[in-house]
Scaffold this active site. Structure first.
Site, PDB file in Angstrom:
ATOM      1  N   TYR A 150       0.839  -1.208   0.000  1.00 14.08           N
ATOM      2  CA  TYR A 150       0.000   0.000   0.000  1.00 14.08           C
ATOM      3  C   TYR A 150       0.869   1.252   0.000  1.00 14.08           C
ATOM      4  O   TYR A 150       0.712   2.124  -0.868  1.00 14.08           O
ATOM      5  CB  TYR A 150      -0.899  -0.033   1.236  1.00 14.08           C
ATOM      6  CG  TYR A 150      -1.908   1.087   1.330  1.00 14.08           C
ATOM      7  CD1 TYR A 150      -3.049   1.099   0.530  1.00 14.08           C
ATOM      8  CD2 TYR A 150      -1.736   2.129   2.238  1.00 14.08           C
ATOM      9  CE1 TYR A 150      -3.988   2.118   0.627  1.00 14.08           C
ATOM     10  CE2 TYR A 150      -2.669   3.152   2.353  1.00 14.08           C
ATOM     11  CZ  TYR A 150      -3.794   3.143   1.545  1.00 14.08           C
ATOM     12  OH  TYR A 150      -4.726   4.156   1.656  1.00 14.08           O
ATOM     13  N   ASP A 151       1.815   1.323   0.955  1.00 12.56           N
ATOM     14  CA  ASP A 151       2.613   2.549   1.105  1.00 12.56           C
ATOM     15  C   ASP A 151       3.436   2.824  -0.149  1.00 12.56           C
ATOM     16  O   ASP A 151       3.441   3.934  -0.681  1.00 12.56           O
ATOM     17  CB  ASP A 151       3.575   2.423   2.294  1.00 12.56           C
ATOM     18  CG  ASP A 151       2.861   2.212   3.616  1.00 12.56           C
ATOM     19  OD1 ASP A 151       1.639   2.013   3.604  1.00 12.56           O
ATOM     20  OD2 ASP A 151       3.536   2.247   4.664  1.00 12.56           O
ATOM     21  N   GLU A 152       4.157   1.795  -0.601  1.00 13.88           N
ATOM     22  CA  GLU A 152       5.033   2.004  -1.763  1.00 13.88           C
ATOM     23  C   GLU A 152       4.216   2.117  -3.051  1.00 13.88           C
ATOM     24  O   GLU A 152       4.607   2.828  -3.969  1.00 13.88           O
ATOM     25  CB  GLU A 152       6.074   0.883  -1.880  1.00 13.88           C
ATOM     26  CG  GLU A 152       7.039   0.813  -0.701  1.00 13.88           C
ATOM     27  CD  GLU A 152       8.052   1.960  -0.638  1.00 13.88           C
ATOM     28  OE1 GLU A 152       7.831   3.014  -1.261  1.00 13.88           O
ATOM     29  OE2 GLU A 152       9.070   1.793   0.050  1.00 13.88           O
ATOM     30  N   GLY A 153       3.094   1.398  -3.117  1.00 12.59           N
ATOM     31  CA  GLY A 153       2.209   1.536  -4.283  1.00 12.59           C
ATOM     32  C   GLY A 153       1.721   2.979  -4.409  1.00 12.59           C
ATOM     33  O   GLY A 153       1.745   3.573  -5.495  1.00 12.59           O
ATOM     34  N   LYS A 154       1.306   3.559  -3.284  1.00  5.98           N
ATOM     35  CA  LYS A 154       0.809   4.943  -3.298  1.00  5.98           C
ATOM     36  C   LYS A 154       1.941   5.922  -3.565  1.00  5.98           C
ATOM     37  O   LYS A 154       1.747   6.958  -4.204  1.00  5.98           O
ATOM     38  CB  LYS A 154       0.136   5.261  -1.958  1.00  5.98           C
ATOM     39  CG  LYS A 154      -1.205   4.560  -1.748  1.00  5.98           C
ATOM     40  CD  LYS A 154      -2.315   5.262  -2.504  1.00  5.98           C
ATOM     41  CE  LYS A 154      -3.683   4.690  -2.144  1.00  5.98           C
ATOM     42  NZ  LYS A 154      -4.776   5.326  -2.878  1.00  5.98           N
ATOM     43  N   VAL A 193     -11.924   2.804  13.640  1.00 13.60           N
ATOM     44  CA  VAL A 193     -13.175   3.446  14.060  1.00 13.60           C
ATOM     45  C   VAL A 193     -14.349   2.476  13.902  1.00 13.60           C
ATOM     46  O   VAL A 193     -15.150   2.289  14.836  1.00 13.60           O
ATOM     47  CB  VAL A 193     -13.418   4.751  13.268  1.00 13.60           C
ATOM     48  CG1 VAL A 193     -14.793   5.313  13.577  1.00 13.60           C
ATOM     49  CG2 VAL A 193     -12.337   5.780  13.588  1.00 13.60           C
ATOM     50  N   ASN A 195     -14.192  -0.816  13.658  1.00 12.98           N
ATOM     51  CA  ASN A 195     -14.023  -1.949  14.580  1.00 12.98           C
ATOM     52  C   ASN A 195     -14.533  -1.609  15.977  1.00 12.98           C
ATOM     53  O   ASN A 195     -15.341  -2.352  16.556  1.00 12.98           O
ATOM     54  CB  ASN A 195     -12.537  -2.333  14.694  1.00 12.98           C
ATOM     55  CG  ASN A 195     -12.122  -3.372  13.665  1.00 12.98           C
ATOM     56  OD1 ASN A 195     -12.874  -3.669  12.745  1.00 12.98           O
ATOM     57  ND2 ASN A 195     -10.936  -3.922  13.811  1.00 12.98           N
ATOM     58  N   ASP A 278       3.360  -0.687  12.281  1.00 12.17           N
ATOM     59  CA  ASP A 278       2.215   0.191  12.590  1.00 12.17           C
ATOM     60  C   ASP A 278       2.767   1.559  13.027  1.00 12.17           C
ATOM     61  O   ASP A 278       3.509   1.638  14.000  1.00 12.17           O
ATOM     62  CB  ASP A 278       1.422  -0.454  13.735  1.00 12.17           C
ATOM     63  CG  ASP A 278       0.005   0.054  13.823  1.00 12.17           C
ATOM     64  OD1 ASP A 278      -0.910  -0.682  13.430  1.00 12.17           O
ATOM     65  OD2 ASP A 278      -0.181   1.194  14.305  1.00 12.17           O
TER      66      ASP A 278
END
Ligand code: NAD
Ligand code: UDP
Ligand code: UDP
Length: 328
Positions: A150-154, A193, A195, A278
């Protein structure tokens, strides 16, 4: 909208998701033609079912990792699972969605000369060493961890946006969105939120990952959508990246206590292991947003936004509304 000439044809990818469905709604309210494209990985038709009777709304099942040939004036590129649980389910597909999706949408924007906005994320800052985060901070991101898809894709999507801007003079806008919540989140979305609220309403244990001292800044969805639309409408010389979020910063323990108090739940707090990588802290510096988004300021305080979100999940769990029902 009175003037035909002001009606734009707007593509929203990921339009059947939490944020995308609200964006479609707002753009239709403003009198535009909206084409919603989604593969329903985390979104659902129920989120936009109420928009289907509108003749200015069109829905297309499509995966943005494949080319798309349509004629539009503006593109909001939101397609991508946003919850860690979902984006880690098929991490290769997550990277493809961000990277191939960006290439296809940029190629489309180039062909039809459309303006294009990328829903980027505060995750580009990783586990930040600068606090609060400013847009000129390059981040602290693990390239090979569980969140990297996710992080590197974005991050790569941002790179592509700026290379298309420099190389092909595309009109781009990059929004770095901080944690956003509100009605129409999926009850099994897995984000904190939803959850906590679902657990509190069911009387289940509230699951805090780690000791609960990590912080996040939570933005109510209406404030976020307003900022995204304002960003799209800024002059061509403003590209971003620009942080969008709410500067209020809370620990997960504080969030759990708020949710318990607001629901009047008897749920107990339990601790689960902290997932790897995290981020420990997160809070947007909004100086740039305040300067460029026409006086925009997030106006919904966490307690008020939580009350509205609790009301939504309460109706959803009691079966009195279908997802995306009338109260939202
Ligand atoms: P969401 O999961 O509800 O929405 C994402 C939508 O994209 C879903 O409808 C999903 O089915 C669709 N999608 C996923 N892969 C696709 C593909 N390959 N082709 C077509 N559609 C696809 O999440 P959301 O909270 O609404 O997030 C929307 C966007 O905003 C995402 O890009 C996310 O990264 C970004 N964002 C959200 C937050 C947040 O807190 N909500 C924070 C930062 C960034
Ligand atoms: N593309 C698309 N729709 C369009 C135009 C292009 O989906 O209307 C895709 C196409 O698959 C292409 C990608 O966008 O591979 C990048 O387009 P670009 O024109 O930048 O590069 P090229 O066509 O040379 O690969
Ligand atoms: N979190 C938690 N309990 C949950 C879900 C999440 O304590 O049931 C924590 C998670 O570890 C993180 C924070 O809440 O520190 C925000 O998590 P979320 O998945 O909502 O978003 P992100 O980590 O992408 O900011």
């Amino acid at each position: 909208m009175n003037s035909y000439s002001l009606r734009k044809r707007i593509l929203v990818t990921g339009g059947a998701g939490f944020l995308g469905s609200h964006l479609c709604e707002r753009l239709l309210d403003q009198g535009h033609d909206v084409l919603c494209v989604d593969n329903y990985f985390t979104g659902t038709k129920a989120n936009i079912a109420h928009l289907l009777p509108n003749p200015h709304f069109e829905l297309m099942r499509h995966d943005v990792t494949f080319p798309l040939y349509v004629e539009v004036d503006e593109i909001y590129n939101l397609a991508c699972p946003a919850s860690p649980v979902h984006y880690q389910f098929d991490p290769v597909q997550t990277t493809k969605t961000s990277v191939h999706g960006a290439i296809n949408m940029l190629g489309l924007a180039k062909r039809v000369k459309a303006k294009i906005l990328q829903a980027s994320t505060s995750e580009v800052y990783g586990d930040p060493k600068i606090h609060p985060q400013t847009e000129d901070y390059w981040g602290h991101v693990n390239p090979i961890g569980m969140r990297s898809c996710y992080d590197e894709g974005k991050r790569c999507a941002e790179t592509l946006f700026f290379d298309y801007y420099r190389q092909h003079q595309l009109r781009i806008k990059v929004a770095r969105i901080f944690n956003t919540y509100g009605p129409r989140m999926h009850p099994n979305d897995g984000r904190v939120v939803s959850n906590f609220i679902v657990q509190a309403l069911k009387g289940d244990d509230i699951t805090i990952y780690g000791d609960g001292s990590q912080t996040r800044s939570f933005c109510y969805r209406d404030d976020l959508i307003e900022a995204m639309i304002r960003l799209m409408n800024t002059g061509d010389d403003f590209t971003g990246p620009v942080n969008i979020g709410n500067p209020g910063e809370f620990t997960m323990l504080q969030l759990a206590e708020k949710v318990i108090a607001l629901t009047g739940s008897a749920s107990k707090i339990v601790h689960h292991p902290l997932p790897s990588d995290d981020p420990l802290q997160r809070k947007p510096d909004l100086t740039l947003a305040r300067k460029h988004l026409g006086g925009w300021e997030p106006t919904t305080q966490l307690d008020d936004g939580l009350r509205k979100t609790i009301e939504y999940f309460d109706c959803l769990l009691s079966g009195s509304i279908a997802p995306a029902g009338a109260i939202v």
